[in-house]
Design an enzyme around this catalytic site. Structure first.
Site, PDB file in Angstrom:
ATOM      1  N   SER A   1       0.802  -1.098   0.213  1.00 37.33           N
ATOM      2  CA  SER A   1       0.087   0.018   0.081  1.00 37.33           C
ATOM      3  C   SER A   1       0.859   1.139   0.080  1.00 37.33           C
ATOM      4  O   SER A   1       1.867   1.354  -0.839  1.00 37.33           O
ATOM      5  CB  SER A   1      -1.144   0.154   1.213  1.00 37.33           C
TER       6      SER A   1
ATOM      7  N   TYR B   1      -5.376   9.070  -5.244  1.00 34.46           N
ATOM      8  CA  TYR B   1      -4.456   7.858  -4.825  1.00 34.46           C
ATOM      9  C   TYR B   1      -4.686   7.363  -3.520  1.00 34.46           C
ATOM     10  O   TYR B   1      -4.551   5.991  -3.390  1.00 34.46           O
ATOM     11  CB  TYR B   1      -2.857   8.515  -4.785  1.00 34.46           C
TER      12      TYR B   1
ATOM     13  N   LYS C   1      -5.158   3.445  -2.321  1.00 33.54           N
ATOM     14  CA  LYS C   1      -4.412   2.835  -1.313  1.00 33.54           C
ATOM     15  C   LYS C   1      -5.292   2.365  -0.021  1.00 33.54           C
ATOM     16  O   LYS C   1      -5.097   1.394   0.569  1.00 33.54           O
ATOM     17  CB  LYS C   1      -3.315   3.574  -1.162  1.00 33.54           C
TER      18      LYS C   1
END
Length: 237
Positions: free
Chosen positions: A71, A85, A89
């Site tokens: 991650s 983003y 993650k």
């Protein structure tokens, strides 16, 4: 990927990922979809075909198997300019927590790795593209690690069957602060998380207050620049 169903798999490492740093208002939805497709769906596409042979292998040998998912610290803490983003993650954390429930009885360990900014070929370009506010926040205390250091910590975490692998002192503090309901196979670290939860919440609030101060200053600076440009244009007209 269907061919993996015929292969013996002991350890799967999902370390792919793409990142386009930008405020959501300025980001095209195709870029958002691209990140979600690669970072999230790409991980599902890797894991799903591996599960049957991995379960079979673990049952036949009695040796635990491992699924490691890379991650990011942006998957623990949201940051300015990382909206899409971070969403991708953060999704990997939910994937990992739920998947560990599903494969625990099959002697398969899931490991989530949370690296910070890492010196890779793409890091310089990523740093160049990040909004000014993001760079100021990241530069206020962020740590840049070497890829070899992250790899070593990741490998050690996989070997020990850790669920969460933080990177560096800052990463460890964030891991304690964001432990929540994540699995914790180590009794010692479970004790540390319980003991440190209150203090880390206080420290996390202090960090957030500092970040919001940086954001407000950057916002005020942009507003002043816009006013100056508008004033200059009015004078010329």
């Amino acid at each position: 990927m269907d061919s993996l169903e015929e292969e013996d798999v002991d350890v799967l490492v999902c370390s792919h990922g793409v990142f386009v740093p930008k405020e959501l208002e300025a980001q095209d939805l195709e870029e958002v979809k691209f990140m979600m497709d690669v970072n999230v769906m790409g991980t599902f596409h890797l894991i799903k075909p591996v599960l049957p042979p991995m379960k079979r292998r673990a049952k036949e040998t009695g040796v635990p198997a491992s699924i490691a998912i890379v991650s990011s610290q942006a998957g623990q803490v949201g940051l300015y300019g990382y909206t899409a983003y971070s969403a991708s993650k953060f999704a990997l954390r939910g994937l990992g927590e739920a998947l560990q429930h599903e494969v625990f009885a099959d002697n398969i360990h899931v490991t989530l790795i949370f690296p910070p900014d890492t010196e890779t070929p793409g890091f310089a370009e990523e740093h160049r593209l990040r909004p000014e506010t993001t760079n100021l926040i990241a530069g206020s205390g962020g740590v840049v690690m070497k890829a070899d250091e992250v790899a070593k910590l990741s490998l050690n975490g996989i070997k020990t069957g850790a669920f969460i692998v933080p990177c560096g002192f800052e990463g460890t503090m964030i891991a304690i602060a964001t432990a929540g309901l994540s699995p914790q196979p180590s009794s010692l670290w479970a004790f540390v998380e319980v003991l440190g939860a209150g203090f880390m919440r206080f420290l996390g609030l202090c960090v957030q207050w500092n970040w919001y101060g940086v954001i407000e200053k950057c916002h005020a600076k942009r507003k002043n620049e816009e006013l100056s440009l508008a004033h200059g244009g009015a004078e010329k007209s």
